[in-house]
Design a protein around this motif. Structure first.
Motif, PDB file in Angstrom:
ATOM      1  N   LYS A  44     -28.406  10.364  35.712  1.00  0.00           N
ATOM      2  CA  LYS A  44     -27.613  11.336  34.737  1.00  0.00           C
ATOM      3  C   LYS A  44     -28.300  12.592  34.649  1.00  0.00           C
ATOM      4  O   LYS A  44     -28.401  13.013  33.543  1.00  0.00           O
ATOM      5  N   ASN A  45     -29.059  13.126  35.711  1.00  0.00           N
ATOM      6  CA  ASN A  45     -29.726  14.284  35.661  1.00  0.00           C
ATOM      7  C   ASN A  45     -28.875  15.379  35.931  1.00  0.00           C
ATOM      8  O   ASN A  45     -28.788  16.366  36.760  1.00  0.00           O
ATOM      9  N   LEU A  46     -28.123  15.886  34.746  1.00  0.00           N
ATOM     10  CA  LEU A  46     -27.119  16.985  34.773  1.00  0.00           C
ATOM     11  C   LEU A  46     -27.882  18.298  34.759  1.00  0.00           C
ATOM     12  O   LEU A  46     -27.168  19.452  35.130  1.00  0.00           O
ATOM     13  N   GLU A  47     -29.188  18.395  34.175  1.00  0.00           N
ATOM     14  CA  GLU A  47     -29.810  19.690  34.148  1.00  0.00           C
ATOM     15  C   GLU A  47     -29.978  20.153  35.538  1.00  0.00           C
ATOM     16  O   GLU A  47     -29.804  21.361  35.790  1.00  0.00           O
ATOM     17  N   GLU A  48     -30.319  19.281  36.429  1.00  0.00           N
ATOM     18  CA  GLU A  48     -30.920  20.012  37.779  1.00  0.00           C
ATOM     19  C   GLU A  48     -29.297  20.195  38.509  1.00  0.00           C
ATOM     20  O   GLU A  48     -29.276  21.232  39.181  1.00  0.00           O
ATOM     21  N   SER A  84     -26.804  21.551  37.027  1.00  0.00           N
ATOM     22  CA  SER A  84     -26.547  22.666  36.384  1.00  0.00           C
ATOM     23  C   SER A  84     -27.097  23.789  37.284  1.00  0.00           C
ATOM     24  O   SER A  84     -26.689  24.744  37.204  1.00  0.00           O
ATOM     25  N   GLU A  85     -28.494  23.673  37.557  1.00  0.00           N
ATOM     26  CA  GLU A  85     -29.267  24.660  38.154  1.00  0.00           C
ATOM     27  C   GLU A  85     -28.473  25.012  39.285  1.00  0.00           C
ATOM     28  O   GLU A  85     -28.569  26.269  39.607  1.00  0.00           O
ATOM     29  N   THR A  86     -28.299  24.285  40.091  1.00  0.00           N
ATOM     30  CA  THR A  86     -27.682  24.397  41.319  1.00  0.00           C
ATOM     31  C   THR A  86     -26.317  25.222  41.378  1.00  0.00           C
ATOM     32  O   THR A  86     -25.737  25.899  42.031  1.00  0.00           O
ATOM     33  N   HIS A  87     -25.442  24.573  40.152  1.00  0.00           N
ATOM     34  CA  HIS A  87     -24.355  25.247  39.880  1.00  0.00           C
ATOM     35  C   HIS A  87     -24.347  26.791  39.418  1.00  0.00           C
ATOM     36  O   HIS A  87     -23.425  27.500  39.987  1.00  0.00           O
ATOM     37  N   GLU A  88     -25.403  27.130  38.824  1.00  0.00           N
ATOM     38  CA  GLU A  88     -25.458  28.484  38.895  1.00  0.00           C
ATOM     39  C   GLU A  88     -25.699  29.397  39.926  1.00  0.00           C
ATOM     40  O   GLU A  88     -25.072  30.464  40.000  1.00  0.00           O
ATOM     41  N   ILE A  89     -26.393  28.887  40.824  1.00  0.00           N
ATOM     42  CA  ILE A  89     -26.970  29.698  42.032  1.00  0.00           C
ATOM     43  C   ILE A  89     -25.508  29.765  42.919  1.00  0.00           C
ATOM     44  O   ILE A  89     -25.053  30.619  43.303  1.00  0.00           O
ATOM     45  N   ILE A  90     -24.723  28.501  43.202  1.00  0.00           N
ATOM     46  CA  ILE A  90     -23.458  28.774  43.843  1.00  0.00           C
ATOM     47  C   ILE A  90     -22.247  29.463  43.140  1.00  0.00           C
ATOM     48  O   ILE A  90     -21.653  30.243  43.685  1.00  0.00           O
ATOM     49  N   GLU A  91     -22.202  29.382  41.887  1.00  0.00           N
ATOM     50  CA  GLU A  91     -21.330  30.277  41.147  1.00  0.00           C
ATOM     51  C   GLU A  91     -21.481  31.500  41.254  1.00  0.00           C
ATOM     52  O   GLU A  91     -20.742  32.524  41.613  1.00  0.00           O
ATOM     53  N   LYS A  92     -22.893  31.881  41.351  1.00  0.00           N
ATOM     54  CA  LYS A  92     -23.353  33.181  41.403  1.00  0.00           C
ATOM     55  C   LYS A  92     -22.716  33.977  42.764  1.00  0.00           C
ATOM     56  O   LYS A  92     -22.330  35.001  43.162  1.00  0.00           O
ATOM     57  N   GLU A  93     -23.157  32.958  43.735  1.00  0.00           N
ATOM     58  CA  GLU A  93     -22.720  33.266  45.153  1.00  0.00           C
ATOM     59  C   GLU A  93     -21.220  33.506  45.339  1.00  0.00           C
ATOM     60  O   GLU A  93     -20.574  34.484  46.101  1.00  0.00           O
ATOM     61  N   VAL A  94     -20.566  32.488  44.844  1.00  0.00           N
ATOM     62  CA  VAL A  94     -19.074  32.568  44.690  1.00  0.00           C
ATOM     63  C   VAL A  94     -18.443  33.893  44.242  1.00  0.00           C
ATOM     64  O   VAL A  94     -17.516  34.509  44.963  1.00  0.00           O
ATOM     65  N   TYR A  95     -19.007  34.291  43.119  1.00  0.00           N
ATOM     66  CA  TYR A  95     -18.529  35.449  42.544  1.00  0.00           C
ATOM     67  C   TYR A  95     -18.638  36.590  43.404  1.00  0.00           C
ATOM     68  O   TYR A  95     -18.025  37.529  43.279  1.00  0.00           O
ATOM     69  N   ARG A  96     -19.968  36.763  44.010  1.00  0.00           N
ATOM     70  CA  ARG A  96     -20.260  37.693  44.935  1.00  0.00           C
ATOM     71  C   ARG A  96     -19.259  37.845  45.849  1.00  0.00           C
ATOM     72  O   ARG A  96     -18.781  39.032  46.216  1.00  0.00           O
ATOM     73  N   VAL A  97     -18.728  36.795  46.621  1.00  0.00           N
ATOM     74  CA  VAL A  97     -17.767  36.878  47.645  1.00  0.00           C
ATOM     75  C   VAL A  97     -16.452  37.193  47.000  1.00  0.00           C
ATOM     76  O   VAL A  97     -15.622  37.973  47.614  1.00  0.00           O
ATOM     77  N   VAL A  98     -16.106  36.668  45.999  1.00  0.00           N
ATOM     78  CA  VAL A  98     -14.891  36.928  45.168  1.00  0.00           C
ATOM     79  C   VAL A  98     -14.836  38.595  45.087  1.00  0.00           C
ATOM     80  O   VAL A  98     -13.681  38.920  45.149  1.00  0.00           O
TER      81      VAL A  98
END
Ligand SMILES: [Mn+2]
Length: 347
Positions: free
Chosen positions: A218-222, A224-238
């Motif tokens: 239940k390590n949602l913290e880690e 969440s960290e990967t989510h921020e990286i991926i979101e940033k990359e997705v929005y760059r592409v968008v």
């Protein structure tokens, strides 16, 4: 909650578990997406409660010879009983699946359509596609699983597989998250959790086991960290999409190449396609020796499934197809231009 079984029953499943003896070696094979991971975890918990040790767990990618390929590993590990979940393995690799059933005890739990070649329907649970496998295994294990502890995960799987579109599944989700409604569900807790876990699966693409262990802890913290990286990359592409897309007037399709170190192709396609449903778009992403495509026509103006099939016709090692509004294909790198021309320009 009641489950409508198309094939098999809860009794069949527990009979199979009762057939597992002390000398057996047990494996769980599941799909490498969120629904697959959650069902694998619930199966492991059920087996644990029944004092059955899981000797091997694997997270499989869908491919044409997947049963044959994993069978080699299972034999190598002297596995005698296997539970497979969230994969219509009998449809994808029928021969490999039957070979596996000849070699060991196999039980399948799945929500994809039944493969047409299947004759022996024993030891198989099939439910409608709208009931995700995470939910089915959760219900199968209701006497053994702590629903307070794992409710968040089954609800994330329900969101990820769009299972909340069925009234009874929405009500199930609302028993954990009463505030969740269909139109706001993606910003509800299960919606956000699902998106975070999906990001972690992209970030650790080659290592779904790592994400599985994070879920187990239940390590949602880690996560969440990967989510921020991926979101940033997705929005760059968008952001880049309107600048770099190219329009092909003949078919009224936009073409866009996704360039990223992460496998965000279908994430980006779903996001852009959903935000602008009037546009028909072909997304492309280069991988090692192949090129992958994802096509969207969210308003269904073009049958993208058919168009993908047309694009791959006669091409070696190619596959493609899907639904009218959303489809995908992959071809060898050397065939990418032929595919593009057929899809974007040919009659
Ligand atoms: Mn699924």
């Amino acid at each position: 909650m009641n489950v409508d079984y198309i094939l098999g029953s809860k009794e069949d499943f527990f009979k199979f578990l009762d057939s597992i003896g002390l000398k057996d070696k047990v494996a769980v094979l599941t799909h490498n997406d969120l629904d697959g991971l959650s069902s694998g975890l619930f199966l492991e918990k059920i087996l644990e409660a029944k004092r059955i040790k899981v000797d091997y767990i694997d997270f499989l990618e869908i491919k044409s010879d997947m049963a044959k390929e994993v069978l080699v590993k299972l034999k190598d590990k002297d596995i005698t009983k296997v539970i497979i979940s969230d994969i219509n393995i009998e449809g994808i690799d029928y021969e490999g699946f039957e070979e596996m059933r000849n070699e060991m005890g196999v039980f399948l739990i799945d929500h994809h359509p039944i493969g047409d070649k299947l004759i022996d329907k024993s030891n198989i649970i099939k439910v409608v596609s709208q009931d995700c496998t995470g939910l089915i295994t959760f219900i199968l294990g209701e006497d053994f699983l702590d629903s307070e502890e794992w409710g968040w995960l089954v609800c994330a799987a329900i969101f990820a597989d769009y299972s909340f579109r069925s009234e009874k599944n929405l009500r199930f989700l609302q028993s954990f998250y009463p505030e969740a409604e269909p139109d706001t569900i993606s910003s509800s807790v299960p919606g956000i959790n699902a998106r975070k876990i999906s990001s972690a699966l992209i970030y650790y693409k080659s290592d779904p086991r790592y994400v599985y262990n994070l879920l187990k802890e239940k390590n949602l913290e880690e996560i969440s960290e990967t989510h921020e990286i991926i979101e940033k990359e997705v929005y760059r592409v968008v952001d880049d999409f309107p600048k770099s897309r190219k329009y092909f007037p003949k078919r009224e399709i936009y073409f866009y190449e996704v360039k990223s170190p992460f496998d965000i192709l279908s994430y980006v396609a779903t996001l852009i396609g959903g935000a602008d449903p009037d546009k028909n778009i072909l997304f492309m992403m280069k991988a090692k020796n192949l090129v992958r495509f994802s096509a969207r026509s969210s308003n269904g103006k073009i049958d993208m499934g058919e168009l993908m099939k047309k694009g791959i016709e006669g091409l070696e090692d190619a596959n493609g197809g899907g639904h009218i509004p959303a489809a995908a294909a992959q071809v060898r790198s050397e065939d990418a231009e032929i595919f593009k021309k057929r899809v974007l320009e040919d009659d």
